[in-house]
Design a protein around this motif. Structure first.
Motif, short mmCIF file in Angstrom:
data_model
loop_
_atom_site.label_atom_id
_atom_site.label_comp_id
_atom_site.label_asym_id
_atom_site.label_seq_id
_atom_site.Cartn_x
_atom_site.Cartn_y
_atom_site.Cartn_z
N VAL A 74 130.79 22.71 10.90
CA VAL A 74 129.37 23.06 10.85
C VAL A 74 128.56 21.86 10.38
O VAL A 74 128.93 21.18 9.42
CB VAL A 74 129.11 24.25 9.91
CG1 VAL A 74 127.61 24.47 9.70
CG2 VAL A 74 129.76 25.51 10.46
N THR A 119 127.40 32.36 15.51
CA THR A 119 128.35 31.25 15.57
C THR A 119 129.35 31.47 16.69
O THR A 119 129.63 30.57 17.49
CB THR A 119 129.09 31.12 14.22
OG1 THR A 119 128.14 30.89 13.18
CG2 THR A 119 130.09 29.98 14.26
N ALA A 133 129.41 30.96 8.65
CA ALA A 133 129.42 30.04 9.79
C ALA A 133 130.59 29.08 9.70
O ALA A 133 131.27 28.79 10.69
CB ALA A 133 128.10 29.29 9.87
N ILE A 187 128.91 23.51 15.39
CA ILE A 187 127.89 24.52 15.12
C ILE A 187 126.79 23.89 14.27
O ILE A 187 127.05 23.12 13.36
CB ILE A 187 128.50 25.72 14.37
CG1 ILE A 187 129.56 26.39 15.25
CG2 ILE A 187 127.43 26.71 13.94
CD1 ILE A 187 129.04 26.96 16.56
#
Length: 443
Positions: free
Chosen positions: A257, A207, A246, A218
């Protein structure tokens, strides 16, 4: 010897220098006269309207004649009652993956970069002024586009797709040892398409690697997929703690994310871990769609179709599973008014106009105006989730409003009534403007 400088000479130098600094940069304007505007949110076009663009922003929108500012170099476009609308956006594409699979596996980076540049130009010339790239090394291409060295849409890059061993982005040979066991980089890792990682520490590293390169968001794969060789869309991937890793790293940098996930368990696990956007979701049920609504989660989905080449029989079977679920997901998403974004998942298809064709087919599930709102205003709201990592904050995206970016299409006909118009951009998109610059004008 002393130098003698007269006071009036000093004043003259200072005055002339201040004049030089005070001179504003020359402004460039485009005036669209007699157009009917789809502003990105309304269901119907405006009455005849005039729109003034100054430099890269929309300055004035008025039903009355607009005066071009004094000292401005202006282009006047007689709209003739045509539709002026925001440029299109694709919330899930892969600019670097448009060559065939065989060409990608050859690993010729110079050739793949050239193909990506050609794809970016094709996208813009088909009316796509902004895209969110969801796996691939597009950072240099984005920089070249933003600086004017090459032509293409605005790009929100993700960098590598983060995947687990035997996950959706693991294209290693079956017998190849994972890197953590001493194995080599997979072809996807060599080309910076994917990061194959296991465990919290490796997820954090992958990440942060993407963030270091300039990722605006991400992407993780938390379920199996269609194109991947070793899993199915029903498989659950990454543990809750790995997904949380993450999310924590992305949140520390002010962004979010987004996860590739088709099935119910993978989606719920991802959301509980803090994920804000679900990509795909074609295998969800209605209770899970309502769950996304209650959790204020975005669903970024697509209208896939079944096709054979270049897929294996196993991949064709997986594609069939996904396609069979998408009609219900669109229906439930619209009925429950969840945050809905749209993209093509555009890859392995060098013919760029496929994006426009796929958009035109959205009339199966929604009105043309609703589809256009989704690929203009709504997608732009999703892009803004990148917060301080958003590279485009001077104006709004996805709307025709004063102060918005001048990313505009002048279109023959009314696409809010006839969505088929967008399927033929070469014929129907008469003017294409991005960031106040005209890239196409066939009037």
């Amino acid at each position: 010897m002393k130098l003698s400088i007269k006071p009036f000479l000093i004043l003259s130098i200072v005055f002339n220098a201040s004049l030089a600094f005070a001179q504003p940069d020359p402004q460039v304007a485009t005036l669209y006269e007699n157009v009917r505007v789809f502003d990105g949110t309304s269901e119907k076009l405006t009455p005849p309207t005039n729109v003034l663009v100054v430099n890269n922003l929309i300055k004035t929108i008025s039903a009355k004649p607009i005066q071009i500012p004094a000292g401005t170099t202006a282009t006047v476009i007689a709209g003739g009652g045509r539709t002026l609308m925001p440029g299109l956006s694709d919330a899930h594409t892969h600019i670097w993956l448009t060559p065939t699979m065989d060409e990608i596996l050859k690993g010729d980076v110079k050739q793949l970069n050239a193909a990506a540049s050609a794809t970016a130009k094709s996208m813009l010339m088909n009316g796509w002024t902004t895209v969110r790239d969801m796996a691939g090394p597009v950072f240099q291409l984005k920089s070249d586009i933003d600086s004017g060295k090459t032509i293409g849409p605005r790009i929100y890059p993700s960098g590598t797709m983060i995947t687990q061993t035997s996950g959706h982005g693991d294209f290693s040979a079956p017998e190849a040892l994972p890197r953590s066991l001493g194995g080599p980089l997979s072809i996807g890792e060599q080309l910076r398409i994917s990061s194959v990682v296991d465990g919290r520490a490796q997820v954090l590293t992958a990440t942060r690697f993407n963030l270091r390169n300039g990722a605006t968001q991400i992407k993780l794969a938390t379920s199996g997929g269609v194109s991947s060789p070793a899993d199915t869309p029903t498989v659950h991937e990454f543990t809750a703690d790995e997904i949380k890793a993450a999310v924590e790293a992305a949140s520390d940098f002010g962004t979010y994310v987004s996860v590739h996930a088709y099935n119910i368990e993978s989606v719920r696990r991802s959301v509980e871990a803090g994920v804000k956007v679900i990509e795909h979701g074609q295998l969800l049920d209605e209770p899970t769609i309502k769950y996304l609504k209650n959790k204020n989660i975005w669903l970024s989905t697509q209208n896939f179709e079944e096709f054979s080449a270049p897929y294996t029989p196993f991949q064709i079977h997986k594609e069939h599973q996904v396609v069979m679920g998408e009609s219900n997901v669109f229906k439930w998403a619209l009925q429950n008014n969840i945050k809905l974004a749209w993209g093509t998942d555009f890859f392995f298809q060098p013919d760029g106009v496929v994006q426009n064709i796929q958009l035109s087919k959205m009339k199966k599930w929604m009105t043309p105006a609703r589809a256009l709102k989704m690929v203009t205003h709504d997608n732009a709201q999703l892009f803004a989730l990148s917060g301080p990592r958003n590279p485009y904050t001077e104006g709004k995206l996805g709307v025709v409003q004063e102060g918005a970016y001048a990313d505009l299409l002048l279109v023959d006909g009314d696409p809010t009534v006839n969505l088929e118009i967008v399927a033929d951009p070469a014929k129907n998109f008469r003017v294409i403007m991005k960031d106040g610059k005209i890239f196409k004008n066939t009037l």
